[in-house]
Motif scaffolding. Sequence first.
Motif, PDB file in Angstrom:
ATOM      1  N   HIS A 105      37.788  34.224  34.846  1.00  0.00           N
ATOM      2  CA  HIS A 105      38.556  35.383  35.293  1.00  0.00           C
ATOM      3  C   HIS A 105      37.659  36.570  35.570  1.00  0.00           C
ATOM      4  CE1 HIS A 105      42.150  33.209  34.597  1.00  0.00           C
ATOM      5  NE2 HIS A 105      41.875  33.027  33.319  1.00  0.00           N
ATOM      6  N   GLU A 157      36.128  35.950  38.838  1.00  0.00           N
ATOM      7  CA  GLU A 157      37.091  36.183  39.900  1.00  0.00           C
ATOM      8  C   GLU A 157      37.241  37.683  40.152  1.00  0.00           C
ATOM      9  OE1 GLU A 157      40.981  34.928  38.957  1.00  0.00           O
ATOM     10  OE2 GLU A 157      41.630  34.834  41.052  1.00  0.00           O
ATOM     11  N   LEU A 158      37.299  38.427  39.063  1.00  0.00           N
ATOM     12  CA  LEU A 158      37.443  39.870  39.187  1.00  0.00           C
ATOM     13  C   LEU A 158      36.253  40.463  39.932  1.00  0.00           C
ATOM     14  CD1 LEU A 158      38.815  42.524  38.427  1.00  0.00           C
ATOM     15  CD2 LEU A 158      37.598  42.453  36.281  1.00  0.00           C
ATOM     16  N   LEU A 218      36.460  39.681  43.571  1.00  0.00           N
ATOM     17  CA  LEU A 218      37.481  40.477  44.251  1.00  0.00           C
ATOM     18  C   LEU A 218      37.016  41.915  44.456  1.00  0.00           C
ATOM     19  CD1 LEU A 218      40.675  39.170  42.490  1.00  0.00           C
ATOM     20  CD2 LEU A 218      40.176  39.020  44.912  1.00  0.00           C
ATOM     21  N   TYR A 231      40.718  40.867  31.916  1.00  0.00           N
ATOM     22  CA  TYR A 231      40.069  40.522  33.187  1.00  0.00           C
ATOM     23  C   TYR A 231      41.070  39.850  34.122  1.00  0.00           C
ATOM     24  CZ  TYR A 231      35.370  41.246  31.248  1.00  0.00           C
ATOM     25  OH  TYR A 231      34.247  41.778  30.715  1.00  0.00           O
ATOM     26  N   ALA A 276      42.263  41.126  37.721  1.00  0.00           N
ATOM     27  CA  ALA A 276      42.082  40.321  38.934  1.00  0.00           C
ATOM     28  C   ALA A 276      43.414  40.181  39.663  1.00  0.00           C
ATOM     29  CB  ALA A 276      41.531  38.948  38.573  1.00  0.00           C
TER      30      ALA A 276
END
Lengths: 681, 237
Positions: free
Chosen positions: A4, A7-8, A11, A609, A613
């Motif tokens: 995560h 991913e954050l 992004l 997180y 995200a």
Amino acid sequence: MSRHAYELCHLLVDDTYGELTSRIFEVLLFHGRLSLPALQHQTHLSYRLVKHGLAVLIQQHLILWYTSSHDHQTLYEANTANAYSLVRSGKYIKVAAAQVGEFAGKVIANLLLLGHARVGDLVQAYKAGQSRSTHDRLAANGGTPSTPLSNSSRHEEGRIEEQNATVEPIYGMLCDLLRLELVSPVHISHFRSDADNRIEAEKVVPKPEVYKARNEREQNAQREAGIKRKLKEWRYYTHGEENEAEHLKKGKKRLHQDLETGRLEKRQRLYSPLSQDVIGTTEEVYQPMRGEAHYLDNDLILRVNHAKFAVLIRNDHLVDLADRTISTSTARVYAQVLHALEPQVQDCRVEPANSSETDAEADPSSSPQISTDELVRAIKDSSELANTLGKSDDGRLDMTQFDHPKKRRKKEVINEDQGTIDIEASFDEEEDLSGSDEEDNVSDVSSDPNEVNGDADFDPNPLTSLPHDPHRDTIRSHLLVLTIHPFSFLHHLPKTSILPERWMIDFPLLTKNVIHHTLLETITSRHGLPAARLTRILFDKGRTDEKVLCSTSLLAQKTMRSYLLPLHKAGMIGLQEVPRDNSRNPQRTNFLWFFDPERCRVKVLEETYKTMARYLKRAKMEGEKIKGTVEKASRSDVVGKEEEFLGPQELEALNAWREMDKRIWGEVSRLDDLVACLRDF
Amino acid sequence: MTARSRQARIKMGKKADLYRIGGVDLPWDPELDLDKPKPTPLYPAFQIPKPKPLTEEEKSQVAHFRQLRESIKNGPLYTVLGDNVRVGKPETSAAAAFNPFEGMPKYSQRYTKKKRMIPKLDTRPYVLNFFPKELWSTIDPTATETNGVISTDTTGKSLQIAGYEKDAAMSEDEVDVKEERDPDDEDLPEGEEVDDEFDDEEDGGDYNAEQYFDDGGDDAGDDYDAGGDEGGGGYFE
């Protein structure tokens, strides 16, 4: 870091720098270190695109790279810490603006925009901007007339003056920011990962054989210390770096001179209204400084110092916490303490200098301290603080609380001797108490006879002079309140013969308490107050059987289970099975509940997180929904004239989207506060 | 015959014919009130926790953040990749990517924000020492391994800083608009800008729907070639 978190980061990079960079970044996150050909292969992009993307990412400090001296291959690696910091940029600007001034916020914003920049280029850009635009940048800083500086309209003499004046604030501001460590010089090691830095440092530091030591072990230890020193040097870019960065030599020396000598003058200069300079009243006073210490070397390269900003954000958080748990006025005193200690704190997490000091008895002299006198001087006006603490409470501050347990026992005896305490004479009483406290302290360290004697001679004088200073006493009582708070906001170091009374902050302990408090707050808001109570009991008692827990928490077993199970399901608490015999029969097994703060911290962090995200994805989605309108609004002929070009529906949708975007990012920044508290402090 | 229906039949006694069809017992209870034991709702009523409205401080933080993000997006480093960038994969033809509702060339398209596929690196000076050598030629084509300390050729390059970049961006855009009509744009290996459909003029193509489209501007009568093979010629929404 976890999925995560990755991913954050992805992004965030995507949101800030666009698709090309984010695709490269994603591949680097997914695959780890990669060389350029491998990266090209994995991204399915052309070499040209990959190289351009890498250039942007390096410029913005979002990836690390290292060229090995063996095979001359360059490997790239994602820098997740900096990628995460993208979410904080708004906070950075805000903090800088609040601490130094509006102009500082703008400079920080520009540095964030540029990644890193040479001082010379930065100044040139400001100069160019100054002559081009009619921005009232200077007005915010010092009151220079903000008239447009078109070259033709001004007569020659005034123009030269003006030119100097325009360069002035940016130099001064950069000096100030450097002094406060909000920006820091860039070193090549900032582009390498820790392991690579270690390799480089090992190359630079002489071999173990060079060191004069009795045996090999000591040699190795000395070399280890040398490597650590080198790494620290690189990290903070301090002295001893001249050989490495020949071209920056001049700038550094000047800078340090500047930092040490012209501190006061510089500040005056900076905030003096520059219009006076132009008129010529104070020109002479400031003139000598110009061109010498005040100017930074143009070849110095600067970037935003994330570590220091973390410290400032932590300070804000602590003050806020003190405000909530104690009182506003005490929090204000605390803010002053933190502000005074700021220059001494470079990093939120400082590993101990050597491993032998890791235990609790690490000497307090190494951590940042401040004496009462300094603090009293720093706080100008205590009239508002004076009546915020109840007087009777002042006298009864239990000084034993922040003593060593051994001392505490002695103190109890003393207090019994004193018997009744006169409430009116609270200040005297307190001094007496602290006096006895000091004596206690000294008698404890009786191994040092000098101190005992010194203290005996020294003690009475300050005692006689002190009670007449209500200003000092007020501040002191606030500090004592901070000291006895369970979070241990402050640590009190009593007066010794050499040193005056001092205060320090035991950051590791305080941080631990604050994190614990935050976790409990999170649990309270998610699972209710009884759940938090159960967690606290578990933390206090360690691993606990259900029956014991039931009797301690004074809850019916059924009710208790209804709280424990959701907690367990959410991963906040754990359950351990201890079989009583080899059969592992559930009937003959003990089930022990436990609360592990570290595990809980990681869990909450992880969830945060994930939430962040998802917020970012939602923000993107919301933008996608009215893409056409947003695109139309960003057309060059529409910008600024939205009312004219957009229909009412479009306008409404656009405004709704903007509001939504703000709310989403506001929430993300709140979540970031939580992350900062749990991870960075 | 299930237990329930038998039970029901016994209970109801004479009205037994209600419970059978053609002498066969019904396997269900026709008088069962289906609404009585409520099924658990698929989405039970849930009170969505509403966050507190942002404080003034948070608002200004977010404003700073959005402003910075906006200036990065307007700056030279923000990129939007099209669909056609994948190496080793056949490009989607422009016709397939064409959006019949929004994709028509319009006069107002000249005002739309340019979408960069590749960051524009030559707008500012760089400290080459901080970049690996294999990227030097990308960042500054004039750089060699010997002059690596600091990019010396900084003439005409200056940092674009926020607060001023509006002017800079504007002027840049104007330049871009002029360049759009440059014929030598086609020499570029890959589209510098995604949004260069105005350059997509090429002869050929058997049928052209836009033959009849006349925008009255410079491009009047120019055909939009659906089969154009320009790298960056994809329509971008």
